[in-house]
Enzyme design. Sequence first.
Site, PDB file in Angstrom:
ATOM      1  CD  GLN A 111      -2.228  -1.420   2.850  1.00  0.00           C
ATOM      2  OE1 GLN A 111      -3.407  -0.670   3.240  1.00  0.00           O
ATOM      3  NE2 GLN A 111      -1.782  -2.106   3.730  1.00  0.00           N
ATOM      4  CG  HIS A 129      -2.841   2.500  -1.873  1.00  0.00           C
ATOM      5  ND1 HIS A 129      -2.732   2.444  -0.620  1.00  0.00           N
ATOM      6  CD2 HIS A 129      -4.143   1.614  -2.274  1.00  0.00           C
ATOM      7  CE1 HIS A 129      -3.927   1.455  -0.082  1.00  0.00           C
ATOM      8  NE2 HIS A 129      -4.797   1.420  -0.941  1.00  0.00           N
ATOM      9  CB  SER A 203      -3.559   0.448  10.659  1.00  0.00           C
ATOM     10  OG  SER A 203      -3.906   0.746   9.334  1.00  0.00           O
TER      11      SER A 203
HETATM   12  P1  OAD Z   1      -0.934   3.072   9.125  1.00  0.00           P
HETATM   13  O1  OAD Z   1      -0.350   4.434   9.441  1.00  0.00           O
HETATM   14  O2  OAD Z   1      -2.289   2.902   8.936  1.00  0.00           O
HETATM   15  O3  OAD Z   1      -0.486   1.727   9.819  1.00  0.00           O
HETATM   16  C1  OAD Z   1       0.807   1.441  10.138  1.00  0.00           C
HETATM   17  C2  OAD Z   1       0.969   0.224  10.831  1.00  0.00           C
HETATM   18  O4  OAD Z   1       2.385  -0.080  11.211  1.00  0.00           O
HETATM   19  C3  OAD Z   1       0.268   0.522  12.328  1.00  0.00           C
HETATM   20  O5  OAD Z   1      -0.424  -0.866  12.459  1.00  0.00           O
HETATM   21  C4  OAD Z   1       1.669   0.335  13.380  1.00  0.00           C
HETATM   22  O6  OAD Z   1       1.221  -0.362  14.462  1.00  0.00           O
HETATM   23  C5  OAD Z   1       2.427  -0.539  12.365  1.00  0.00           C
HETATM   24  N1  OAD Z   1       3.982  -0.201  12.526  1.00  0.00           N
HETATM   25  C6  OAD Z   1       4.472   1.132  12.704  1.00  0.00           C
HETATM   26  N2  OAD Z   1       5.822   0.971  12.827  1.00  0.00           N
HETATM   27  C7  OAD Z   1       6.063  -0.172  12.600  1.00  0.00           C
HETATM   28  C8  OAD Z   1       7.322  -1.012  12.536  1.00  0.00           C
HETATM   29  N3  OAD Z   1       8.547  -0.435  12.648  1.00  0.00           N
HETATM   30  N4  OAD Z   1       7.393  -2.421  12.304  1.00  0.00           N
HETATM   31  C9  OAD Z   1       5.960  -2.838  12.241  1.00  0.00           C
HETATM   32  N5  OAD Z   1       4.878  -2.366  12.100  1.00  0.00           N
HETATM   33  C10 OAD Z   1       4.894  -0.966  12.584  1.00  0.00           C
HETATM   34  O7  OAD Z   1      -0.567   2.592   7.500  1.00  0.00           O
HETATM   35  P2  OAD Z   1      -1.198   1.720   6.335  1.00  0.00           P
HETATM   36  O8  OAD Z   1      -1.883   0.414   6.970  1.00  0.00           O
HETATM   37  O9  OAD Z   1      -0.356   1.496   5.527  1.00  0.00           O
HETATM   38  O10 OAD Z   1      -3.779   5.110   1.957  1.00  0.00           O
HETATM   39  O11 OAD Z   1      -2.247   2.346   5.880  1.00  0.00           O
HETATM   40  C11 OAD Z   1      -3.236   1.937   4.839  1.00  0.00           C
HETATM   41  C12 OAD Z   1      -3.368   3.071   3.838  1.00  0.00           C
HETATM   42  O12 OAD Z   1      -4.179   4.400   4.580  1.00  0.00           O
HETATM   43  C13 OAD Z   1      -2.331   3.754   3.133  1.00  0.00           C
HETATM   44  O13 OAD Z   1      -2.020   3.383   2.202  1.00  0.00           O
HETATM   45  C14 OAD Z   1      -3.059   5.252   3.061  1.00  0.00           C
HETATM   46  C15 OAD Z   1      -3.518   5.320   4.372  1.00  0.00           C
HETATM   47  O14 OAD Z   1      -4.560   6.516   4.394  1.00  0.00           O
HETATM   48  C16 OAD Z   1      -4.158   6.203   1.111  1.00  0.00           C
HETATM   49  O15 OAD Z   1      -3.559   7.275   1.187  1.00  0.00           O
HETATM   50  C17 OAD Z   1      -5.240   5.935   0.130  1.00  0.00           C
END
Ligand code: OAD
Length: 256
Positions: A111, A129, A203
């Site tokens: 993503q 994305h 997340s």
């Molecule tokens: P998020 O910011 O929602 O989630 C990041 C996740 O990574 C969280 O669950 C954290 O606990 C975890 N995390 C942080 N640091 C970490 C590490 N060092 N190792 C392992 N895990 C870690 O990001 P995404 O899930 O990627 O979309 O978000 C999904 C989409 O929402 C993105 O692509 C973007 C956003 O809005 C768009 O812009 C359309």
Amino acid sequence: MYDGCEVRRVNVQNDLAVLAARIRSATRLTILTGAGVSAASGVPTFRGQDGLWRQHRAEDLATPEAFGRNPRLVWEWYAWRRETIAGCRPNAAHEVIAAWSQRAGSRTVTQNVDDLHARAGTERLVRLHGSIWELSCWDGCANGATPWRDERVPLAEMPPRCPHCGGLARPAVVWFGESLRGEDVRAALQATACDVFLTVGTSAIVYPAAGLVHEARRQGAFTAEINLEATPASSGVDVAIHGGAETILPRVAELV
Ligand code: OAD
């Protein structure tokens, strides 16, 4: 006798060994990644502590309506993110995923728009994305519908223009309320037919990406999650390992 901490350590060690054994024997390995994979590189996540959506409203910066209202504001935000990402390098998590991607039958779905997987050399990569390093025509001209690459930091002009028609250019990323590219969704769905599906650093709340792990499980894959904390996906996977992707993935790779 074990105290609570030791029990947890033993459990994590067991989970790492189980996951490594599954990956070793897998013919088809699929990895889904989110912003957490790039966190150790210095790329801000969206929903974590200091996450982008804690400081800004997605509706103001990452929707077609926001761009229509104020393209300069949206571009300023993307220009700032491009500058930040330009100073970041792939970390150990990207390196492990890139090494595993050399195996036939392995696929990576991300993503992330930062392109750090590509820079680490990941093959068979689906960028659900889009990429922050690509632009397309906002005004909808035929030639500008295909994204072009522009890695200049800072951008040559603000807001940038379409080289084909001179209209406004936009970041070639998927905004809220927009459809993902059909071919990317198809490739991601195909990748759920696998032996091991590993979801890392996401997340697990933004669909369709968040649904992929459930689809993989439905089709019989062994499923695992690596994340700093529990997510909505955690209770549905075979193994949920809590920790940083940049430390956990190299440990798993050592055992594979
Ligand atoms: P998020 O910011 O929602 O989630 C990041 C996740 O990574 C969280 O669950 C954290 O606990 C975890 N995390 C942080 N640091 C970490 C590490 N060092 N190792 C392992 N895990 C870690 O990001 P995404 O899930 O990627 O979309 O978000 C999904 C989409 O929402 C993105 O692509 C973007 C956003 O809005 C768009 O812009 C359309």
